[in-house]
Design an enzyme around this catalytic site. Structure first.
Site, PDB file in Angstrom:
ATOM      1  N   SER A   1       0.858  -1.191   0.000  1.00 43.15           N
ATOM      2  CA  SER A   1       0.000   0.000   0.000  1.00 43.15           C
ATOM      3  C   SER A   1       0.886   1.229   0.000  1.00 43.15           C
ATOM      4  O   SER A   1       2.051   1.178   0.419  1.00 43.15           O
ATOM      5  CB  SER A   1      -0.893   0.000   1.253  1.00 43.15           C
ATOM      6  OG  SER A   1      -1.530   1.255   1.432  1.00 43.15           O
TER       7      SER A   1
ATOM      8  N   TYR B   1      -1.967  -0.919  10.286  1.00 40.69           N
ATOM      9  CA  TYR B   1      -2.018  -1.326   8.883  1.00 40.69           C
ATOM     10  C   TYR B   1      -0.778  -0.841   8.141  1.00 40.69           C
ATOM     11  O   TYR B   1      -0.129  -1.604   7.417  1.00 40.69           O
ATOM     12  CB  TYR B   1      -3.285  -0.777   8.219  1.00 40.69           C
ATOM     13  CG  TYR B   1      -3.437  -1.169   6.771  1.00 40.69           C
ATOM     14  CD1 TYR B   1      -3.923  -2.420   6.417  1.00 40.69           C
ATOM     15  CD2 TYR B   1      -3.094  -0.278   5.745  1.00 40.69           C
ATOM     16  CE1 TYR B   1      -4.064  -2.794   5.086  1.00 40.69           C
ATOM     17  CE2 TYR B   1      -3.232  -0.640   4.418  1.00 40.69           C
ATOM     18  CZ  TYR B   1      -3.718  -1.896   4.089  1.00 40.69           C
ATOM     19  OH  TYR B   1      -3.838  -2.249   2.769  1.00 40.69           O
TER      20      TYR B   1
END
Length: 253
Positions: A152, A165
């Site tokens: 990401s 995350y």
């Protein structure tokens, strides 16, 4: 984004996909099957796995192999046992897409409860590592194999609120780089894909006020997933690639 995959790109190749019942994983399963792959699908919900298998059989005339495992609770020993079962149906793996993941909550890092931190790391990092370790012999059996991790933009540049995350994705990038160097002289290449903002349930939970119609669909970003899984990418190793090159990180505008 503009790669045109040959129809038989993945013929006779056996591919494993985690998180295959929804979103990008679901789309990848159908895309890979359309290009000839034999599939092994992992998920935590047997009913959803069975539904995807029925869909694939209806569309392509063949069933994938299904294995139920919950990344939130599985131990290193569970992955070794899983690998033994997978080896019975597929002694060789030509590719693995680590797609399963958990967002957690968008909140300040220091406000993240210990239990949530541990769960996100368990699903996004520990499970990916233990599964890779367990199935590596099957990848090494292939003439050439592609191991793909999901990253990401927040795993490259930290962003406030993305907490556990983001940390798990920073670690995923590092794991990819280490493995790519360690496996550089083998038949296994290791890379990351950053899907970018994509119309999925996880994305909606991160940006509930975003106009989802401004986002690419999972189908739109499949060209990179095909290219990296096929033989056109044999020389690519240790790279973190964007499925939406040039897209600005953050909510759609």
């Amino acid at each position: 984004m503009h790669y045109q995959a040959p129809q038989d790109l993945l013929k006779n190749r056996t591919l494993l996909i985690t998180g295959a019942t929804e979103g990008i994983g679901h789309e990848a399963a159908f895309t890979y099957a359309r290009h000839g792959a034999r599939l092994i699908l992992l998920g935590r919900n047997q009913q959803k796995l069975d539904h995807v298998a029925a869909e694939l059989h209806h569309k392509f005339g063949k069933f994938p192999s299904l294995f139920k495992i919950d990344f939130a609770t599985a131990t290193a020993e569970d992955y070794q046992e899983l690998a033994r079962h997978i080896a019975l149906v597929a002694p060789t793996l030509d590719g693995v897409l680590h797609n399963a993941g958990m967002l957690g909550r968008i909140q300040p890092l220091l406000d993240t409860p210990a239990s949530l931190w541990r769960q996100v790391m368990q699903v996004n990092l520990d499970a990916t590592y233990y599964l890779t370790q367990a199935i590596m012999p099957l990848l090494l059996n292939a003439p050439n194999a592609s191991l793909i991790f999901t990253t990401s933009s927040v795993g490259r540049q930290g962003r406030a609120g993305w907490g556990a995350y983001a940390m798990s994705k920073f670690a995923t990038e590092g794991m990819m780089q280490v493995l790519a160097e360690e496996l550089n002289d083998t038949n296994v290449r290791v890379n990351c894909i950053n899907p970018g903002g994509t119309r999925t349930k996880m994305r909606a939970s991160a940006y509930p006020d975003e106009d989802a119609m401004k986002l690419k669909t999972p189908s739109d970003i499949m060209p990179l997933y095909l290219w990296l899984m096929g033989e056109d990418s044999l020389a690519t190793n240790g790279q973190s690639l964007d499925a939406q090159p040039g897209r600005k990180a953050g909510p759609a505008e």
